[in-house]
Design a protein around this motif. Structure first.
Motif, short mmCIF file in Angstrom:
data_model
loop_
_atom_site.label_atom_id
_atom_site.label_comp_id
_atom_site.label_asym_id
_atom_site.label_seq_id
_atom_site.Cartn_x
_atom_site.Cartn_y
_atom_site.Cartn_z
N LEU A 65 0.84 -1.20 0.00
CA LEU A 65 0.00 0.00 0.00
C LEU A 65 0.87 1.25 0.00
CD1 LEU A 65 -2.78 1.33 0.16
CD2 LEU A 65 -2.69 1.06 2.64
N LEU A 66 1.94 1.25 0.81
CA LEU A 66 2.84 2.41 0.86
C LEU A 66 3.53 2.62 -0.48
CD1 LEU A 66 4.49 1.85 4.38
CD2 LEU A 66 2.69 3.48 3.80
N ASP A 67 4.00 1.54 -1.09
CA ASP A 67 4.64 1.64 -2.41
C ASP A 67 3.66 2.19 -3.44
OD1 ASP A 67 7.06 0.63 -1.48
OD2 ASP A 67 6.57 -1.45 -1.98
N PHE A 68 2.43 1.74 -3.36
CA PHE A 68 1.41 2.19 -4.30
C PHE A 68 1.15 3.69 -4.15
CE2 PHE A 68 -3.11 3.11 -5.10
CZ PHE A 68 -3.21 2.74 -6.44
N LEU A 69 0.99 4.14 -2.91
CA LEU A 69 0.74 5.56 -2.68
C LEU A 69 1.92 6.41 -3.14
CD1 LEU A 69 -0.93 5.43 0.85
CD2 LEU A 69 -1.98 6.24 -1.26
N SER A 70 3.13 5.95 -2.85
CA SER A 70 4.31 6.69 -3.26
C SER A 70 4.37 6.84 -4.77
CB SER A 70 5.56 5.97 -2.76
OG SER A 70 6.73 6.57 -3.26
N GLN A 71 4.04 5.76 -5.47
CA GLN A 71 4.10 5.78 -6.93
C GLN A 71 2.99 6.65 -7.51
OE1 GLN A 71 3.69 1.91 -8.64
NE2 GLN A 71 3.92 2.60 -10.75
N VAL A 141 5.40 9.67 2.29
CA VAL A 141 4.58 8.65 2.94
C VAL A 141 5.50 7.83 3.85
CG1 VAL A 141 4.81 7.03 1.00
CG2 VAL A 141 2.93 6.77 2.62
N VAL A 142 5.01 7.52 5.06
CA VAL A 142 5.81 6.77 6.04
C VAL A 142 4.93 5.69 6.66
CG1 VAL A 142 7.33 8.70 6.59
CG2 VAL A 142 5.24 8.37 7.92
N ARG A 143 5.57 4.66 7.18
CA ARG A 143 4.85 3.59 7.86
C ARG A 143 4.33 4.11 9.20
NH1 ARG A 143 5.39 -1.93 7.06
NH2 ARG A 143 7.18 -1.48 5.72
N GLU A 144 3.06 3.84 9.49
CA GLU A 144 2.44 4.40 10.69
C GLU A 144 3.13 3.94 11.98
OE1 GLU A 144 -1.98 5.10 12.68
OE2 GLU A 144 -1.74 3.65 11.06
N SER A 145 3.48 2.66 12.07
CA SER A 145 4.13 2.16 13.29
C SER A 145 5.47 2.84 13.51
CB SER A 145 4.31 0.64 13.22
OG SER A 145 5.07 0.28 12.07
N ASP A 146 6.23 3.08 12.41
CA ASP A 146 7.51 3.77 12.53
C ASP A 146 7.31 5.22 12.94
OD1 ASP A 146 8.67 1.43 11.72
OD2 ASP A 146 9.02 2.08 9.64
N LEU A 147 6.25 5.82 12.41
CA LEU A 147 5.95 7.21 12.76
C LEU A 147 5.64 7.35 14.24
CD1 LEU A 147 3.98 9.80 10.77
CD2 LEU A 147 3.22 9.34 13.07
#
Length: 588
Positions: A65-71, A141-147
């Motif tokens: 999902l993160l890769d998709f949003l970034s692209q 865009v960043v991973r929520e858990s890392d944020l």
């Protein structure tokens, strides 16, 4: 992610509405139409955002999902675990706002700001960021858990501590004198600066998982240090005058004598911090510029660890389990202060604690309350010593006894005799190794025949810092480390495969995150018992090193380092006085 409309205008200050996230994912065959309908139905029930719902339902994994949003949005995907964040940039946004919208300011420049967002499709959050920062917003865009981890680390209470220290300093007035009457009247006032300062200090310690807090007055400043993963980290408070107020308030909480400043005092109290019940053991000591305070923090909410959670490897765990299930005998756990001895003993008690067994503990102090177990607090001042309680405990028909520490000959002899007469005894000794424990007991005057008849096993342990898995990288040993490895019998061609932490946001750029136990288990056999009866420590040592399955702390630490669990520096630290140990080992 919300079912918002997106834009493919990279880094735009205002995004153009274009197409819905769900439709875009269906068009790109990331999910099916049926999955989108199911996710939207679930979203109506839970109120969660669409991206979160899709991940929860298993329709898409978070990375895809993160890769998709970034692209699709043409914005970078940033890994916060390895990104070196600027604290000033992060704190340009209030913590409440950052947590509410799941955002973090990564870079701050004159005209724009790079902001990491767990949900870059949230138009309302985007507008709030632009309004608050008064800059052009560039998204990532960043991973929520890392944020969330990054927010916990970056929004520490340092600034709040400084602000409250300033308030308390102002309250003390120009003379800097502490009015005890005012302190007593405000003891229950939750808005008093001294109380808010201490509450903030405990919250910060809980956030970083500190085991101890040190409050140390210096000539011109107050040093507040926290022990995190066994290492102290320091925060300087310029308001030196507030030290007496903090100490007096802590004494009140601990029911200590607030008028006594010339003698050390020990106490304890409990405090509630963010739904965690923290048991605080406090020690005061007169120093050159006032009174120093050290507080050991025990999180009662976290519960007692099981033997599995100690990090024991399967063969060692199996051997220890078999040892503690014996009907009688003594098992000693040894190591310096802070090596996890009490945690190991409580884990063993937790496993042995059944309705069929009467368990009595003699402790100083009682650290965790255990159901069904009779726990006795030693009180030396009134004559309630380890030996006296232990003698009484033997008349209480126990199956298992835990003696907090073998401090003197009398306690050791009573414990060893209890082990001979049908009781199982657990205890600790402050020594550096399993073999050193026998020498210590003999030096105390304990008869060798008594140990030979009752001592079953000795566990020596240390805690080593784990290499941070987020920034671990291969490393070759330096010259000093090579010397140590050669002394450990490692050949030149075997000196590879070690790791170290490069330092990242996850580990506060220390290269380490968390700790793990390193253990040395010595089970006594006939040869060792024979040597003990004749009090021949050299023969005992020879028998110990030649016994099956015996591995020294140094060897265990080296194996952990080879497996990437810890660093060579930590393994060398565990080996301690290596020359003495190497010289004592046969064949070295």
């Amino acid at each position: 992610m919300s079912e918002s409309q997106l834009s493919t205008d990279p880094g735009a200050g205002r995004r153009k509405q274009k197409i819905r996230l769900g439709d875009l994912m269906v068009q790109n065959r990331v999910i099916s139409e049926n999955q989108l309908m199911a996710a939207l139905a679930e979203q109506k029930k839970t109120g969660h955002k669409l991206g979160h719902t899709l991940i929860e339902l298993g329709f898409v994994d978070e990375q895809r999902l993160l890769d998709f949003l970034s692209q699709q949005l043409q914005i970078p995907l940033i890994d916060l675990r390895s990104y070196r964040l600027n604290p000033e940039a992060v704190k340009s946004l209030p913590e409440t706002l950052a947590r509410r919208y799941r955002v973090i300011v990564i870079e701050l420049r004159d005209q724009d700001a790079l902001v990491g967002m767990a949900d870059p499709t949230d138009l309302f959050a985007f507008d709030e960021l632009a309004r608050k920062l008064q800059k052009r917003i560039r998204q990532a865009v960043v991973r929520e858990s890392d944020l969330l981890d990054a927010l916990d680390r970056m929004y520490r209470k340092s600034h709040e501590l400084d602000t409250l220290a300033g308030e308390l300093d102002d309250d003390l007035g120009q003379a800097g004198d502490l009015d005890l009457n005012i302190l007593m009247r405000t003891a229950e006032a939750g808005d008093a600066p001294v109380i808010r300062l201490l509450q903030t200090l405990f919250e910060d310690a809980l956030m970083v998982k500190a085991s101890d807090i040190h409050i140390e007055p210096d000539e011109h400043v107050l040093r507040v240090r926290q022990r995190i993963d066994g290492v102290l980290q320091e925060h300087i408070v310029n308001e030196r005058r507030i030290a007496p107020a903090l100490v007096q308030r802590l004494k009140l909480l601990s029911n200590l004598d607030i008028s006594e400043k010339r003698l050390p005092q020990d106490g304890r109290f409990q405090i509630k911090v963010k739904n965690h019940s923290i048991d605080v053991r406090l020690s005061t000591m007169p120093v050159q510029h006032g009174e120093a305070v050290v507080m050991r923090l025990l999180d009662q909410s976290s519960g007692i660890l099981s033997l599995e959670e100690l990090g024991l490897e399967a063969p060692l765990l199996s051997r220890l389990r078999a040892l503690i299930q014996r009907p009688h005998g003594m098992v000693l756990v040894t190591g310096p202060t802070g090596s996890g001895k009490t945690t190991t003993l409580y884990a063993a008690l937790n496993e042995l604690n059944t309705a069929e067994k009467k368990i009595i503990t003699v402790e100083d102090p009682v650290e965790y309350s255990l159901p069904r177990i009779n726990q006795v607090q030693v009180h030396e001042q009134i004559g309630l010593t380890f030996a006296r309680v232990l003698r009484t405990a033997l008349r209480q028909d126990p199956d298992i006894l835990l003696v907090g520490e073998m401090r003197d000959l009398e306690t050791a002899q009573i414990g060893l005799r209890a082990a001979i007469t049908g009781h199982f005894v657990l205890s600790t000794v402050h020594t550096n190794s399993a073999i050193g424990t026998v020498s210590r007991l003999l030096d105390m005057g304990t008869p060798g025949y008594l140990m030979a008849s009752s001592l079953v096993a000795i566990v020596a342990q240390r805690l080593v810092r784990r290499v941070c898995r987020h920034c671990a990288e291969p490393v070759m040993p330096d010259e000093q480390q090579r010397v140590w490895l050669q002394m450990m019998g490692v050949r030149e061609e075997q000196m590879s495969g070690f790791t170290r932490g490069r330092g990242c946001n996850q580990c506060n750029h220390t290269g380490y995150r968390g700790r793990i136990g390193v253990y040395e288990l010595l089970e006594l056999n006939g040869q060792m018992a024979s040597a003990l009866r004749s009090q021949d420590i050299d023969r005992f040592t020879q028998a110990a090193y030649s016994s099956r399955n015996f591995e020294t702390l140094s060897q265990a630490a080296l194996r952990y380092a080879k497996a990437g669990g810890t660093s060579l520096d930590e393994a060398i630290r565990v080996s301690g006085d290596s020359e003495q140990q190497f010289n004592s080992e046969p064949g070295r």
